[in-house]
Design an enzyme around this catalytic site. Structure first.
Site, short mmCIF file in Angstrom:
data_model
loop_
_atom_site.label_atom_id
_atom_site.label_comp_id
_atom_site.label_asym_id
_atom_site.label_seq_id
_atom_site.Cartn_x
_atom_site.Cartn_y
_atom_site.Cartn_z
N ALA A 103 -5.15 -5.38 -1.51
CA ALA A 103 -5.55 -4.13 -2.16
C ALA A 103 -6.35 -3.23 -1.20
O ALA A 103 -6.67 -2.11 -1.55
CB ALA A 103 -6.39 -4.42 -3.39
N ASP A 104 -6.66 -3.75 -0.03
CA ASP A 104 -7.52 -3.00 0.88
C ASP A 104 -6.76 -2.40 2.04
O ASP A 104 -5.72 -2.92 2.47
CB ASP A 104 -8.62 -3.93 1.43
N GLY A 105 -7.30 -1.34 2.57
CA GLY A 105 -6.72 -0.69 3.74
C GLY A 105 -7.11 -1.41 5.02
O GLY A 105 -7.80 -2.43 5.00
N GLN A 115 0.83 -1.21 0.00
CA GLN A 115 0.00 0.00 0.00
C GLN A 115 0.87 1.25 0.00
O GLN A 115 0.58 2.23 -0.70
CB GLN A 115 -0.95 -0.03 1.21
#
Lengths: 256, 392, 392, 256
Positions: free
Chosen positions: D55-57, C170
Site C-alpha cells: 500500500a506504500d510508495g 499502485q
C-alpha cells in the site's frame, strides 16, 4: 556407340589420375598433367571445379574451392587442355558437374571437347535416367559419357548402365569403405557379361591396394590421394613423378 | 518426377538405388490404408492438426479490403509446418525398416522437427549442420541434443548449409541400408519434391474445407512464403484445380532483388541443375551456385522446388519478392494488430497481404499461411532495429 | 471469496471499490450467454482450444505402469495455459469499459500473454517488471514491446517480481477507472482466485470429456504443477466432485524443501496474509515474506492460491515437492522419449508422473497437464548441466 | 466502541507524523519520535517495517527495507515504544501490515499494545470486510483500529467504515493525486454525518497544503515527507524539529 576416347590404354593395367583443374592455378595444373603423362599415367581426369561438389569428399571439395578462388572457369579449363595438348597426347577426360555443362551449353561443350581431343566426360550427378539430355549431343561429336557404378549396384542396373556406356566404366565403393577385390568383383562380373568397355576402379590408394584392385579391373583411378598430394606437397611435380612411377611399376609388376 | 522441364534425379549413381526404393515405398504406402490412418493419427494427435483457419478481423478492417485469414501452422507441435512433412517421411522410413534418420539443417528448424519425430519413433538421429551454423545456433543444437539427436558440425567448405547438405548426402550414401534422409523442403531429386508436396498438402486440404465451412466459398487468393517452397506447395496443392483461386508465392528479396544480397530465386534465378533437380538457381555465368542472403534463415536458399518453377511458367501461380524491410515491418504489424508473433519467413507472406488486401473488395478473401511462429526471430528483429538486448 | 479459512480480500481500502465492481461484473457475465459465446469463440479460434489430450505411449511403456496422458496446454497460442485466463479477464475488462490492461510479470510469460490479448483487443497495455528481470529477460521485454505493450522496469526494492507487483498495484489503484489488472495466477484477493479458476477450468472441462471419449472412463489421477496454482486449479476443477480421481499438485522444492533454497509453499509454508489473501506463505518468524528459489521462474512464488490450501486441508488433493534435479531430469526424459520440450514448470509434474506411474496398473491412467512449452528453458537447462552455449 | 486512544489531540488542527520504526536503527527512531513530540507533534504513527508494503510508495518501501536490514522486528518495535514512553506521553499508534499482526498473534499483539499505551493500530491491508477477525480482539484491550477511506470511496461505503471505526479515520487521495480541499470534502461530509471521530488527511505535504487541508479535517498526517526527511537529512533531529514547528505554527495560525 563409337567415341574417340582411345580405350587401348598405353599400359595394362591402366593408371588413371584425377587432377582438379586450377588447383592451385592454371600453369601448375598444366605442368602437373604433363608430369603425370611423362611419369607413366595413362589418362588424366581433369575435374572442372564446382561450388558444391556433392559427390566428392572433403579433399576434392577443398581443391575445388582453391581452384575457384583462383578464378578457374570451364573456359579456362579448356584453355588448360589446349596448353597441355602442346606437350602430350595422353588421353584426357573431363569430370564436371551437370550444371557446368548445362550453363556452358551441351552442344558448345561437346564441340569444345571435340576440338581439344578431350575423349570423354564424367558427370558425377548425371545418372543413367538423366543421361538422355546430354549423351546424344556428346555422341554426335564422338565424345564418350563415362558412367559410374557402385559396388552395391544391382547386376541388372549395372548392366543397363553398361549398355548405355561409352569410353570406360568407373566402379566406386560406398563412401567410407575402401574398395576391395571382394567388394568389386560381383559388379565387375555383371558388367563384363554385357560390355567390352574397360572397367576401372576408383582407389583411395596405396600401391598395394591399387595393385590388388588391378587384378580384377582394367585399371585404377587415383582420385583424392593425387589431389591431396598436390595440395600438401611443396615439390609437387617430383612427388607426382615419384608416386606415379611407383604405382606404374607396381601395376606393371603385377601383370604377367 | 518431372514438372515440365523441371525436377528429375540429378544425383550420383550411388544414391540411385535408394531413391528408387524410396519412390516405390512412397507410392506403395500412399495406397496403404493402414499407413494413411497412422499418419492421420500422428497429424491429429501429435502435430495438433487441423491447424486453425483464423479470421484476422482487426487486420482486415485496418487494411480496408479483403477479409484476411491465416492458416495457423505456427500452432503445430514444434511451431511450424515442418512437422507435417517429417512425420510423413519418418513414418515411411519406419515402414521401410530404417533405424536412423539423417537430415541437414541451416538455422535448425528442420533439424529440430526431425529430431522430435526421431525421439517419438525411438529412432537414432544424425543432424548435419555447418560449423558456422552450430556456432550461431548453439541453442538449437542443444535442443536437438535434448531430443536425443547427434549433431555433426561440418567443418568442410564454407561451413554453412550447403556443406551440411554435402556431408549429409555422403553420410546417407554410406549408410542408406539402415538410414533415411529426411528432406526438409520440396526440393532435391525425385521423389522428394512429390513426397514433401504430398505430406504438406494437408495444409490446403484442411484450408479448402475450412474455407467452404467458414466462408461459404473458396478464397480469392492463397498467399504463402517460398524458400525451397514446402509450405507454399502444401498451401497451394488442393487449389491448383480451382482456377478462380489466385496462388501467390512470396520469396525473399533480401536487400532487394536488384542487389547481390538477395534470395529471390524465382525473380533472379536461371535454370540449372543442382541438389538433384533441374530448377531455377541463383548462380554465376559459369553455373557456380551463388551465395544468397535474406534476413530469414528459412528462405535463404539458392534454389526453389521444381513444381513452383512450372507453376510460374504456366501462369498458374505468381511469385513476388519481398524485401527484408517489408518483412520486418509485416512482422511488427501482425504482432501489434493481431497479437501474433509469426516467423520472419511467414512475415514475407504477410507483407504481401498488406499490399494485396487493400486492392480487393470486402467480400473477397485471402488465406495466408503462417508457416511458423516467430519466437526464434525476436532477437534478430531487435538487432535489425538497432535495439541492443543484453541478457545475463 | 473464502476457501475454508483461506482467501479473502486483504487489500488497501483504495482498491476495495474496484474489486467489488470486478466481482459484480464477473458474476454478471458468468450468466451472460453472449459473453460466454464470445469467450468460447476466442478460446477456440484464437487460443487454439481444445488442447490435445495426448496418449504418451512410449513413456507409458517405458515407465511400465499406468497409461500416461498429457493435456497439451503447450500447444495453445503463445505456448502456455496463461492465455485462457488472460482472454477471460481481458474480455471482462472490455465489457466493463476498460481501455487499458495492467499486469506484472516475473519471467515474462504472463506479461506476453497479456500483451498479446491487449493487441488483439486493441487495448493499451502496461507491464510492470522488476529491473533485475527486465535485464535478465530482455528478449521477453522486446517481445511485449513488439506486441505494443509498454514495459515499466521497476527499480524499487529488490527489483524483482514482488516489487513489480507493488508497482502494478499502485498503478492500478491510481487508474482503476479505465484500467483492469490482469492477475496471472489463482492468487490475490477475491474475486481473482475464483476468476482465474473459472477461466482456467476449461482445461479440466475438456480433459474430463476427452478422457471419457478417448479412455472410456475418468482418469485415476490428475497431476499438475503448482506455483500460484492456476494451471493446477484449472486441471483439477471439474474432477473435484469425482472422488475416485486423485488430484496431485507438484510444487517446486528447488534445492530441496529442507533447504532455504526452495519454493515449496505447501510443504514448508505457514498460514499468513499477503498479496490480498490468507493462504500459506514462505516467511520468517515475524511474518516477513521469504525470498524463494526454484529453477523455474514460473513456480518461484512465496505463496499459493487459497483454494489449493483448502484442498490440501480437506485431503481432496495431495501436494508433493519436486526438486530442481528431478524436474531437469524429467525435462530431459520427456524430450528424449516423446519429442516434447515442455516448460520446466510442467516438468515438475512430469517428474512426479515418473514416480507415480510405475506404482499403478496398466489399466489405470494419469492425466498430466503440460502447462507450457519449454523453448524458453533450453538455455537454462544447458546452464544447469554445465553446457556453455556461445551464440554469436 | 470505546478505546483508550485519546482523540482529544493536544492541538487543533492536529499534526500527526509517520515514522518507520528502525529506520535507520532503534536508538534514532526513539530520538526521532521524542523530538517530534517535543516539537509539537500530536501523534506519531510508528510503521512496523514489512518486506512487501504494497500500500506504500517507494519512499516508505525504501525505509522499510533499511529498517529490516537493521534487523527490526515487531518485538523490537514494542521495545522502541517502551523506550519512547520513558520520555513522552504523546499518543502513539502503530501501522502494521496484517501478516505481522497475524504472525505475532492478534491477542498477544493487542495485549502488548495495551501494556505500552499504544492507543491504536492502522492495518493498511485490512479493509472493512476483513476487520472482523482482528477488531474484537483489539477492542477487548481497548485498542482502536483506525480505518482508511479514499477520496473516491462512495458515501455509503465511507459511512459503513465510519460506523465500525474507532480512534480516528484517515482519508487518502488516489495515488499520484495530492489531496485537496475539493477532493476530500465530499467523503469527509459523508463521514461527519455519521461519526464524531476525528478525521485526518494524509498529506504529501507542504505547509501550505497541510494548512489548507486542515480547514476541512481535524488534522493532517505527514507521511512520506517525514520519512524522506529522515532518510536524506544529516541533522535529522533538528530538521524534524524545524519542520514540525513550521507545520505547527502554520496550523495554529490557520485556526481561529
Amino acid at each position: 556407340m563409337k567415341t574417340k576416347l582411345t580405350v587401348n590404354f598405353k599400359h595394362e593395367p591402366a593408371l588413371l589420375s584425377t587432377v582438379v583443374a586450377g588447383d592451385p592455378n592454371f600453369e601448375q595444373t598444366v605442368s602437373q598433367v604433363v608430369t603425370l603423362a611423362q611419369a607413366g599415367c595413362d589418362l588424366v581426369i581433369l575435374a572442372v571445379p564446382f561450388s558444391d561438389p556433392v559427390a566428392d569428399g572433403p579433399v576434392v571439395q577443398a581443391a575445388d574451392e582453391r581452384a575457384l578462388k583462383a578464378g578457374t572457369t570451364p573456359a579456362q579449363v579448356f584453355a588448360m587442355v589446349a596448353a597441355i595438348r602442346q606437350q602430350t597426347t595422353m588421353p584426357i577426360v573431363l569430370s564436371a558437374y551437370a550444371n557446368l555443362l548445362y550453363q556452358y551449353g551441351y552442344a558448345a561443350f561437346a564441340a569444345k571437347c571435340q576440338a581439344l581431343a578431350i575423349g570423354g566426360v564424367i558427370v558425377p550427378d548425371l545418372p543413367l535416367e538423366e543421361q538422355g539430355e546430354l549423351q546424344p549431343t556428346l555422341a554426335a561429336q564422338g565424345i564418350a559419357l563415362m558412367p559410374q557404378v557402385g559396388t552395391t549396384t544391382t547386376p541388372k542396373r549395372a548392366q543397363a548402365i553398361a549398355a548405355a556406356a561409352t569410353g570406360f566404366i568407373e566402379v566406386l565403393a560406398t563412401p567410407g569403405q575402401a574398395p576391395t577385390v571382394t567388394s568389386t568383383q560381383p559388379v565387375i562380373a555383371a558388367l563384363r557379361a554385357v560390355t567390352e568397355l574397360p572397367i576401372v576402379i576408383l582407389s583411395e590408394t596405396t600401391t598395394v591396394a591399387a595393385t590388388e584392385l588391378a587384378t580384377v579391373a582394367d585399371g585404377v583411378v587415383i582420385g583424392s590421394t593425387m589431389v591431396q598430394l598436390i595440395a600438401t606437397q611443396s615439390s609437387v611435380l617430383s612427388q607426382l613423378t615419384a608416386m606415379t612411377k611407383a604405382l606404374r611399376q607396381a601395376l606393371d609388376a603385377s601383370h604377367h | 518426377g518431372r514438372y515440365g522441364d523441371f525436377g528429375g534425379q540429378y544425383v550420383p549413381e550411388l544414391l540411385m538405388p535408394e531413391l528408387q526404393r524410396l519412390d516405390q515405398a512412397f507410392q506403395h504406402y500412399q495406397q496403404d490404408p493402414e499407413f494413411q490412418a497412422e499418419l492421420t493419427d500422428l497429424l491429429s494427435n501429435y502435430a495438433n492438426r487441423p491447424s486453425l483457419l483464423y479470421h484476422a478481423k482487426r487486420m482486415s478492417a485496418d487494411l480496408g479490403g479483403a477479409q484476411v485469414y491465416f492458416k495457423r501452422e505456427d500452432l503445430n507441435h514444434t511451431g511450424a509446418h515442418k512437422i507435417n512433412n517429417v512425420l510423413g517421411q519418418a513414418l515411411l522410413a519406419k515402414r521401410m525398416g530404417k533405424k536412423r534418420l539423417i537430415a541437414e539443417t541451416g538455422a535448425g528448424q528442420h533439424g529440430v522437427a526431425t529430431a522430435t519425430v526421431a525421439a517419438l519413433f525411438g529412432m537414432a538421429c544424425d543432424i548435419y549442420m555447418g560449423k558456422m551454423d552450430t556456432d550461431r545456433q548453439a541453442l538449437n543444437v542443444y535442443r536437438m541434443e535434448l531430443l536425443g539427436a547427434t549433431v555433426h558440425p561440418v567443418t568442410a567448405g564454407s561451413m554453412v548449409l550447403k556443406d551440411a547438405i554435402n556431408a549429409a548426402l555422403q553420410a546417407w550414401t554410406a549408410r542408406a541400408d539402415d538410414t533415411a534422409y529426411i528432406m526438409g523442403s520440396a526440393t532435391g531429386p525425385h521423389p522428394f519434391p512429390v513426397m514433401v508436396r504430398t505430406y504438406q498438402s494437408v495444409i490446403s486440404q484442411e484450408s479448402r474445407q475450412q474455407s467452404l465451412d467458414q466462408l461459404g466459398h473458396l478464397p480469392t487468393a492463397v498467399v504463402a512464403c517460398v524458400g525451397g517452397g514446402s509450405n507454399a506447395i502444401g498451401s497451394f496443392a488442393n487449389y491448383i484445380d480451382d482456377p478462380t483461386v489466385q496462388l501467390i508465392g512470396c520469396e525473399a528479396a533480401g536487400k532487394g532483388s536488384a542487389t547481390p544480397l538477395t534470395a529471390a530465386t524465382m525473380t533472379c534465378g536461371r535454370p540449372g541443375i543442382f541438389h538433384g533437380m533441374k530448377s531455377l538457381f541463383l548462380q554465376d555465368d559459369a553455373g557456380q551456385i551463388a551465395p544468397v542472403y535474406s534476413i530469414s534463415a528459412g528462405l535463404d536458399y539458392p534454389g526453389v522446388g521444381p513444381e513452383h518453377v512450372q507453376l510460374a511458367k504456366t501462369g498458374r501461380a505468381q511469385y513476388v519478392a519481398i524485401t527484408d524491410d517489408e518483412a520486418v515491418a509485416a512482422f511488427e504489424y501482425i504482432a501489434k494488430v493481431e497479437g501474433i508473433i509469426c516467423a520472419i519467413e511467414s512475415a514475407h507472406a504477410v507483407a504481401y497481404v498488406q499490399k494485396l488486401a487493400p486492392t480487393m473488395r470486402p467480400d473477397q478473401s485471402i488465406i495466408c499461411t503462417l508457416s511458423g511462429r516467430g519466437d526464434k526471430d525476436v532477437a534478430a528483429i531487435a538487432k535489425y532495429r538497432g535495439v541492443t538486448l543484453n541478457e545475463d
